[in-house]
Design a protein around this motif. Structure first.
Motif, mmCIF file in Angstrom:
data_model
loop_
_atom_site.group_PDB
_atom_site.id
_atom_site.type_symbol
_atom_site.label_atom_id
_atom_site.label_comp_id
_atom_site.label_asym_id
_atom_site.label_seq_id
_atom_site.Cartn_x
_atom_site.Cartn_y
_atom_site.Cartn_z
ATOM 1 N N THR A 40 35.011 28.184 -24.695
ATOM 2 C CA THR A 40 35.050 27.913 -23.262
ATOM 3 C C THR A 40 33.737 28.297 -22.591
ATOM 4 N N SER A 73 30.901 27.055 -22.939
ATOM 5 C CA SER A 73 29.782 26.999 -23.879
ATOM 6 C C SER A 73 29.602 25.569 -24.349
ATOM 7 N N CYS A 131 23.473 23.885 -27.066
ATOM 8 C CA CYS A 131 22.769 25.140 -26.772
ATOM 9 C C CYS A 131 22.747 26.102 -27.951
ATOM 10 N N HIS A 132 23.697 25.986 -28.843
ATOM 11 C CA HIS A 132 23.700 26.789 -30.073
ATOM 12 C C HIS A 132 23.999 25.847 -31.226
ATOM 13 N N ARG A 137 33.021 19.882 -18.263
ATOM 14 C CA ARG A 137 32.246 18.726 -18.698
ATOM 15 C C ARG A 137 32.759 18.251 -20.045
ATOM 16 N N VAL A 197 31.759 17.846 -23.015
ATOM 17 C CA VAL A 197 30.642 18.217 -23.890
ATOM 18 C C VAL A 197 30.874 17.655 -25.295
ATOM 19 N N PRO A 253 35.506 23.965 -12.112
ATOM 20 C CA PRO A 253 34.623 25.121 -12.276
ATOM 21 C C PRO A 253 35.039 26.273 -11.359
ATOM 22 N N ASP A 260 38.533 29.974 -13.921
ATOM 23 C CA ASP A 260 38.916 30.397 -15.268
ATOM 24 C C ASP A 260 40.023 31.442 -15.314
ATOM 25 N N MET A 283 27.670 30.784 -20.836
ATOM 26 C CA MET A 283 27.360 30.929 -19.412
ATOM 27 C C MET A 283 28.379 30.306 -18.465
ATOM 28 N N ILE A 336 31.346 30.923 -18.456
ATOM 29 C CA ILE A 336 32.266 32.004 -18.138
ATOM 30 C C ILE A 336 31.577 33.096 -17.310
ATOM 31 N N GLN A 396 28.384 33.034 -15.533
ATOM 32 C CA GLN A 396 27.553 32.785 -14.351
ATOM 33 C C GLN A 396 28.383 32.442 -13.125
ATOM 34 N N GLN A 449 19.061 33.840 -25.604
ATOM 35 C CA GLN A 449 17.730 33.796 -26.199
ATOM 36 C C GLN A 449 17.741 34.418 -27.585
ATOM 37 N N THR A 477 25.125 23.722 -13.009
ATOM 38 C CA THR A 477 23.794 23.628 -13.625
ATOM 39 C C THR A 477 23.812 24.208 -15.028
ATOM 40 N N GLY A 478 22.849 23.802 -15.833
ATOM 41 C CA GLY A 478 22.791 24.306 -17.207
ATOM 42 C C GLY A 478 21.687 23.616 -17.977
ATOM 43 N N HIS A 490 15.407 20.618 -24.077
ATOM 44 C CA HIS A 490 14.462 21.499 -23.392
ATOM 45 C C HIS A 490 14.995 22.903 -23.282
ATOM 46 N N LYS A 505 26.852 28.420 -11.720
ATOM 47 C CA LYS A 505 27.744 27.338 -12.109
ATOM 48 C C LYS A 505 28.523 26.728 -10.951
HETATM 49 N N1 LIG Z 1 18.572 23.470 -25.914
HETATM 50 C C1 LIG Z 1 18.701 24.661 -25.316
HETATM 51 N N2 LIG Z 1 19.426 25.637 -25.894
HETATM 52 C C2 LIG Z 1 19.566 26.837 -25.256
HETATM 53 C C3 LIG Z 1 18.896 27.131 -24.043
HETATM 54 C C4 LIG Z 1 18.112 26.075 -23.460
HETATM 55 O O1 LIG Z 1 17.522 26.228 -22.379
HETATM 56 N N3 LIG Z 1 18.056 24.874 -24.115
HETATM 57 N N4 LIG Z 1 19.041 28.354 -23.444
HETATM 58 C C5 LIG Z 1 19.618 29.463 -24.180
HETATM 59 C C6 LIG Z 1 20.183 30.461 -23.252
HETATM 60 S S1 LIG Z 1 19.183 31.713 -22.629
HETATM 61 C C7 LIG Z 1 21.505 30.505 -22.960
HETATM 62 S S2 LIG Z 1 22.107 31.701 -21.897
HETATM 63 C C8 LIG Z 1 22.455 29.610 -23.614
HETATM 64 C C9 LIG Z 1 23.476 29.023 -22.646
HETATM 65 O O2 LIG Z 1 24.395 28.267 -23.368
HETATM 66 P P1 LIG Z 1 25.605 27.585 -22.605
HETATM 67 O O3 LIG Z 1 26.281 28.565 -21.736
HETATM 68 O O4 LIG Z 1 26.425 26.868 -23.601
HETATM 69 O O5 LIG Z 1 24.782 26.521 -21.711
HETATM 70 P P2 LIG Z 1 25.002 25.907 -20.251
HETATM 71 O O6 LIG Z 1 24.345 24.568 -20.201
HETATM 72 O O7 LIG Z 1 24.631 26.888 -19.228
HETATM 73 O O8 LIG Z 1 26.515 25.525 -20.276
HETATM 74 C C10 LIG Z 1 27.575 26.225 -19.997
HETATM 75 C C11 LIG Z 1 28.838 25.434 -20.304
HETATM 76 O O9 LIG Z 1 29.814 25.919 -19.413
HETATM 77 C C12 LIG Z 1 30.499 24.861 -18.799
HETATM 78 N N5 LIG Z 1 30.991 25.328 -17.497
HETATM 79 C C13 LIG Z 1 30.408 25.208 -16.286
HETATM 80 N N6 LIG Z 1 31.170 25.788 -15.334
HETATM 81 C C14 LIG Z 1 32.257 26.298 -15.961
HETATM 82 C C15 LIG Z 1 33.411 27.030 -15.507
HETATM 83 O O10 LIG Z 1 33.592 27.338 -14.337
HETATM 84 N N7 LIG Z 1 34.300 27.403 -16.476
HETATM 85 C C16 LIG Z 1 34.155 27.084 -17.785
HETATM 86 N N8 LIG Z 1 35.087 27.499 -18.637
HETATM 87 N N9 LIG Z 1 33.091 26.378 -18.224
HETATM 88 C C17 LIG Z 1 32.147 26.009 -17.323
HETATM 89 C C18 LIG Z 1 29.489 23.746 -18.731
HETATM 90 O O11 LIG Z 1 30.134 22.512 -18.580
HETATM 91 C C19 LIG Z 1 28.754 23.912 -20.058
HETATM 92 O O12 LIG Z 1 29.406 23.237 -21.090
HETATM 93 O O13 LIG Z 1 21.791 28.540 -24.252
HETATM 94 C C20 LIG Z 1 20.728 28.958 -25.093
HETATM 95 N N10 LIG Z 1 20.339 27.804 -25.846
#
Ligand SMILES: Nc1nc2c(c(=O)[nH]1)N[C@H]1C(S)=C(S)[C@@H](COP(=O)(O)OP(=O)(O)OC[C@H]3O[C@@H](n4cnc5c(=O)[nH]c(N)nc54)[C@H](O)[C@@H]3O)O[C@H]1N2
Ligand SMILES: Nc1nc2c(c(=O)[nH]1)N[C@H]1C(S)=C(S)[C@@H](COP(=O)(O)OP(=O)(O)OC[C@H]3O[C@@H](n4cnc5c(=O)[nH]c(N)nc54)[C@H](O)[C@@H]3O)O[C@H]1N2
Ligand SMILES: [Mo]
Length: 567
Positions: free
Chosen positions: A17, A19, A24-25, A49, A51, A65, A68, A142, A144, A146, A180, A445-446, A451, A544
């Motif tokens: 959730t 993520s 991103c991972h 989203r 995803v 959003p 949760d 994030m 969860i 942000q 990171q 945002t995310g 990038h 978020k």
């Molecule tokens: N390609 C790439 N990879 C990265 C990064 C990058 O900049 N680019 N950055 C790195 C860093 S520092 C971080 S912190 C991580 C972040 O990794 P993630 O947290 O996976 O990335 P985000 O795009 O912020 O996406 C957060 C997810 O939460 C969902 N979301 C949004 N609002 C809510 C909500 O209210 N509730 C729930 N349950 N879900 C919600 C979004 O739809 C999205 O799928 O990624 C890391 N990896």
């Protein structure tokens, strides 16, 4: 993470959730896909989203959003009501269950449906599936954290995991996917305002005494809790903070409500930026200290599963760039010398006022990262058994309390670090800013796969810039039709804090009423729009959820959707 990455491939159920794991991972995302494909693990994705991993999910719940706590509490409600919880575990290993039971009794799936938009029967199905395990993992990121309720969101997930006896077991756990490469390491090293290395509180006198002795400082170390990065910008604007050294961050683009951030940085007496590139933030600095990149220095990174790994220098740094530790030591030595000189001058003038002696002679004169690591191991119980020579043979997961200890893949195994696992009754409350008539869209945002954050590094890659040359806002086609906005057209986004323009991409990934944008592109800097309301505990901004209006630009003819070749 309480658990380890490889356990993803050896569990029965994975709940993900907040993520966007596949983008991103991607390595962990791949493990999840393999677990589903080959090992028949059940996958529950809970994300507003659509995803990439939704394609692999057995159950996908799409919450609004910022809601949760409502669905998490409702899952706990169902699990208790249907007797699916682990009574033995709850009795023997946890405390606070009655308060949780009372709290979640108020969260029927029907009530949660009204708050989250998730159909009650889907919520029941997901709750049963998670509780059925037998082993079940929760991964989050994030989406969860942000939020102004980020800390409570995490506590609610912890409740769910403990309720089903999933903490302290292999293939279970509650695992934040850290962002990171070395954010875990930075926190472990005490790059936080309230702790020394190893999360030892600065307010604890016995801890302070140990560090003071090891560093042989002439004065007492401060026991005051400092400011978080997000709090510093407010303090700078109010004149309470006068100088700042920004190391490896580009807050002008990455902090919420960036026009505030610019003002804050502009009102400092002194801004120093230590970076590998001349970023938007560095351009505002009085002094820029050029740093060496990861490939140009030795050190360790601690990854998301608490694994400490060696990084080795492959190239010489360009020009006068130095490793970050060398720069920090050089600055500290000069500050120390300056203060000593001032003290000497004061003594000569007959003043008896004593200036704090910062550090004993010879301090801040490390010869290598290995020497720094040895000092760290001496002062930090979780790292005590590690050394560069041990790490030569492979990464080790902390805690590793002694030379013979193999490291710890699973936390809280026989007992919780605090003794009993504690349930926290947490309540749903709305986000700090919600859509209304003037700002009818919820802005989320995310990131995208291609990038990294503010683009300082990835936008220098020709290949990545070819695939993803510019920013875009994802919008549901239904919403776009109502505004007469076509795919690929540029539009204006306006919030209470500012406005930007960006190309619009129409996609079902975004639900009705929500738009999504990344913060990768300085040409459409989305943090001009975001809300800097903070979670009271973690001080993380509500990236978020904020409210925006989308305006059609009269002049733009629209040009199809050239913004990305691949998604
Ligand atoms: N390609 C790439 N990879 C990265 C990064 C990058 O900049 N680019 N950055 C790195 C860093 S520092 C971080 S912190 C991580 C972040 O990794 P993630 O947290 O996976 O990335 P985000 O795009 O912020 O996406 C957060 C997810 O939460 C969902 N979301 C949004 N609002 C809510 C909500 O209210 N509730 C729930 N349950 N879900 C919600 C979004 O739809 C999205 O799928 O990624 C890391 N990896
Ligand atoms: N709207 C919105 N904003 C967000 C988020 C969001 O989801 N939405 N996510 C937030 C999150 S989770 C994060 S982690 C932040 C990221 O925000 P930042 O950390 O500010 O963003 P980066 O672009 O990763 O900046 C890292 C900087 O470090 C530099 N650098 C790289 N290697 C080195 C090195 O070895 N030494 C030094 N000294 N510098 C180096 C890079 O050139 C770059 O300028 O953004 C946050 N901001
Ligand atoms: Mo992050």
């Amino acid at each position: 993470m309480t658990n380890s990455m490889e356990e993803v491939e050896d569990t029965d159920c994975i709940l993900i959730t907040g993520s966007n794991t596949a983008e991103c991972h991607p390595i962990i995302g791949r493990m999840v896909k393999r677990a589903v494909d080959r090992r028949r693990a059940k996958l529950i994705v809970i994300d507003p989203r659509k995803v990439e991993l939704v394609k692999f999910a057995h159950i996908w719940l799409r919450p609004r959003p910022g809601t949760d706590i409502a669905w998490i509490n409702a899952m706990a409600h169902v699990i208790i009501q249907e007797g699916l919880w682990d009574e033995e575990y709850v009795k023997n290993r946890t405390e606070g269950f009655e308060a949780l039971r009372t709290c979640v009794a108020e969260y029927s799936p029907e009530r949660a449906e009204r708050i989250t938009g998730i159909a009650a029967q889907d919520l029941r199905r997901a709750a049963r599936r998670y509780a059925q395990g037998p082993k079940a993992m929760i991964l989050y990121a994030m989406g969860i954290t942000q939020h102004t309720k980020g800390t409570d969101n995490v506590k609610a997930l912890a409740n769910l995991a403990m309720l089903c006896g999933n903490i302290g077991v292999e293939g279970g756990g509650l695992s934040p996917l850290r962002g990171q490469n070395n954010v875990q390491g930075a926190c472990d090293m005490g790059a936080l305002p309230n702790v020394l290395p190893g999360y030892q509180p600065v307010t604890d006198e016995t801890v302070l005494a140990r560090f003071q002795q090891r560093w042989s400082t002439g004065t007492r170390l401060s026991n005051r809790v400092g400011l978080t990065a997000t709090e510093m910008f407010g303090a700078a604007r109010e004149g309470r903070l006068r100088a700042m050294l920004v190391m490896g961050e580009n807050p002008v683009l990455s902090e919420a409500n960036s026009s505030h951030v610019r003002k804050a940085l502009g009102s400092l007496d002194m801004l120093i930026v230590q970076d590998i590139f001349l970023t938007e933030t560095a351009q505002m600095a009085d002094v820029v200290l050029p740093a060496a990149s990861f490939a140009e220095k030795d050190g360790t990174f601690t990854n998301t599963e608490r694994r400490v790994q060696r990084v080795r220098k492959a190239l010489d740094p360009p020009g006068r760039a130095l490793a970050d530790w060398e720069i920090l030591c050089a600055v500290a030595q000069r500050v120390s010398r300056k203060m000593q000189a001032r003290q000497a001058a004061m003594n000569e003038a007959g003043s008896h006022a004593s200036h704090p002696r910062l550090f004993s002679h010879g301090y801040w004169e490390y010869k290598s990262p290995a020497e720094i690591f040895d000092e760290l191991a001496e002062l930090t119980p979780a790292y005590a058994g590690m050394s560069y020579s041990r790490l030569e043979r492979g990464g080790i997961q902390w805690p590793c309390p002694n030379k013979y200890h193999p490291g710890t893949p699973v936390l809280h195994k026989d007992r919780f670090v605090r003794g009993m696992g504690k349930f926290h009754a947490v309540e749903h409350t709305p986000s700090a800013e919600e859509p209304d008539e003037t700002y009818p869209f919820l802005l989320s945002t995310g990131r995208t796969r291609f990038h990294y954050h503010t683009g300082t590094m990835t936008r220098r890659s020709q290949g990545l810039s070819f695939i993803a040359p510019e920013g875009f806002v994802e919008m549901n086609p239904r919403d776009a039709a109502a505004l007469d906005i076509r795919d690929g057209e540029r539009a204006r986004l306006v919030s209470r804090r500012g406005e930007i323009t960006s190309r619009v991409r129409l996609t079902e990934r975004s639900p009705h009423g929500m738009v999504f944008a990344t913060f990768h592109f300085r040409e459409s800097p989305v943090n001009v729009l975001t809300n800097d309301a903070l979670d009271p505990t973690a001080k993380i901004p509500e990236f978020k959820v904020s409210a925006v209006r989308v305006e059609k630009l009269p002049e733009d003819p629209g040009q199809g959707s050239p913004t990305m070749l691949l998604t």
